[in-house]
Design an enzyme around this catalytic site. Structure first.
Site, PDB file in Angstrom:
ATOM      1  CG  ASN A  47       5.587   5.885  -0.403  1.00  0.00           C
ATOM      2  OD1 ASN A  47       6.557   5.838   0.341  1.00  0.00           O
ATOM      3  ND2 ASN A  47       4.421   5.380  -0.063  1.00  0.00           N
ATOM      4  CB  ILE A  48       5.869  12.214  -2.022  1.00  0.00           C
ATOM      5  CG1 ILE A  48       7.364  12.073  -1.710  1.00  0.00           C
ATOM      6  CG2 ILE A  48       5.336  13.559  -1.529  1.00  0.00           C
ATOM      7  CD1 ILE A  48       8.242  13.021  -2.503  1.00  0.00           C
ATOM      8  CD  GLU A  49       0.541   7.684   0.783  1.00  0.00           C
ATOM      9  OE1 GLU A  49      -0.086   8.027   1.804  1.00  0.00           O
ATOM     10  OE2 GLU A  49       0.677   6.491   0.418  1.00  0.00           O
ATOM     11  CB  CYS A  58       5.476   5.144  -6.941  1.00  0.00           C
ATOM     12  SG  CYS A  58       3.854   4.389  -6.975  1.00  0.00           S
ATOM     13  CD  GLU A  60       8.818   1.689  -7.073  1.00  0.00           C
ATOM     14  OE1 GLU A  60       8.205   2.636  -6.541  1.00  0.00           O
ATOM     15  OE2 GLU A  60       8.392   0.530  -7.085  1.00  0.00           O
ATOM     16  CB  CYS A  92       2.929   0.081  -9.128  1.00  0.00           C
ATOM     17  SG  CYS A  92       3.276   1.736  -9.770  1.00  0.00           S
ATOM     18  CB  CYS A  95       7.060   2.300 -10.676  1.00  0.00           C
ATOM     19  SG  CYS A  95       6.493   3.581  -9.540  1.00  0.00           S
TER      20      CYS A  95
HETATM   21  N1  THU Z   1       3.920   2.631  -3.905  1.00  0.00           N
HETATM   22  C1  THU Z   1       5.204   2.895  -4.295  1.00  0.00           C
HETATM   23  O1  THU Z   1       5.840   3.848  -3.813  1.00  0.00           O
HETATM   24  N2  THU Z   1       5.772   2.090  -5.226  1.00  0.00           N
HETATM   25  C2  THU Z   1       5.159   1.008  -5.783  1.00  0.00           C
HETATM   26  O2  THU Z   1       5.715   0.391  -6.688  1.00  0.00           O
HETATM   27  C3  THU Z   1       3.856   0.566  -5.282  1.00  0.00           C
HETATM   28  C4  THU Z   1       3.138   1.550  -4.432  1.00  0.00           C
HETATM   29  C5  THU Z   1       3.302   3.515  -2.908  1.00  0.00           C
HETATM   30  C6  THU Z   1       2.178   4.353  -3.455  1.00  0.00           C
HETATM   31  C7  THU Z   1       1.379   4.645  -2.193  1.00  0.00           C
HETATM   32  O3  THU Z   1       1.948   5.773  -1.564  1.00  0.00           O
HETATM   33  C8  THU Z   1       1.615   3.436  -1.317  1.00  0.00           C
HETATM   34  O4  THU Z   1       2.726   2.758  -1.874  1.00  0.00           O
HETATM   35  C9  THU Z   1       0.437   2.494  -1.252  1.00  0.00           C
HETATM   36  O5  THU Z   1       0.016   2.114  -2.517  1.00  0.00           O
END
Ligand code: THU
Length: 139
Positions: A47-49, A58, A60, A92, A95
């Site tokens: 995940n890259i915010e 996310c 995936e 999620c 994804c």
């Molecule tokens: N996140 C994912 O990378 N994949 C998921 O299926 C659920 C959530 C990440 C998004 C965000 O950066 C962090 O988890 C918190 O929600």
């Protein structure tokens, strides 16, 4: 599975290694994903915010984007996803839909390995996203 197909343990290790590369300073919730393909190839994502919080990508979704940017259009056999908590996490909703695009293109229903520190819960994408809308739905 071919002789070259990495075992689930390797896929799980790849997802954990990907999580270690997470850029998640806002949630402090590092996630790793690893996709295994029919030819034995593994593509990972994390995940890259963003300072604009809602733009987070996310793990995936990043993995699917990388795989498709490499030219993959199917053959998705298994997905491993792992987060930081005590319990396994599932992909999620967004994804699930993104994974479904690649899965449906190749006509597969990938295994989904939800990986916790002490436990791996196994399901399938079709169980997580029943009656999915995908490329085939467009006729
Ligand atoms: N996140 C994912 O990378 N994949 C998921 O299926 C659920 C959530 C990440 C998004 C965000 O950066 C962090 O988890 C918190 O929600």
């Amino acid at each position: 599975m071919t002789d070259q197909t990495p075992p689930d343990e390797d896929l799980i290790a790849a997802a954990r290694a990907a999580a270690a590369q997470s850029y998640s300073p806002y949630s402090n919730f590092p996630v790793g994903a690893a996709l295994r393909f029919a030819d034995g190839g593994v593509v990972t994502g994390t995940n890259i915010e963003n300072a604009s919080y809602g733009l987070a990508l996310c793990a995936e979704t990043v993995a699917v984007a990388l795989a498709m940017a490499q030219g993959r259009r199917g053959g998705l056999e298994a997905v491993a996803v792992t987060g930081p908590g005590d319990e396994p996490i599932t992909p999620c909703g967004r994804c699930r839909q993104v994974l479904n695009e690649l899965a449906q293109l190749g006509g597969t229903d990938p295994q989904v390995l939800c990986v916790g520190p002490d436990e791996v819960r196994r399901t399938t994408l079709s169980a997580l996203l029943p009656d999915a809308f995908g490329p085939a739905s467009l006729g």
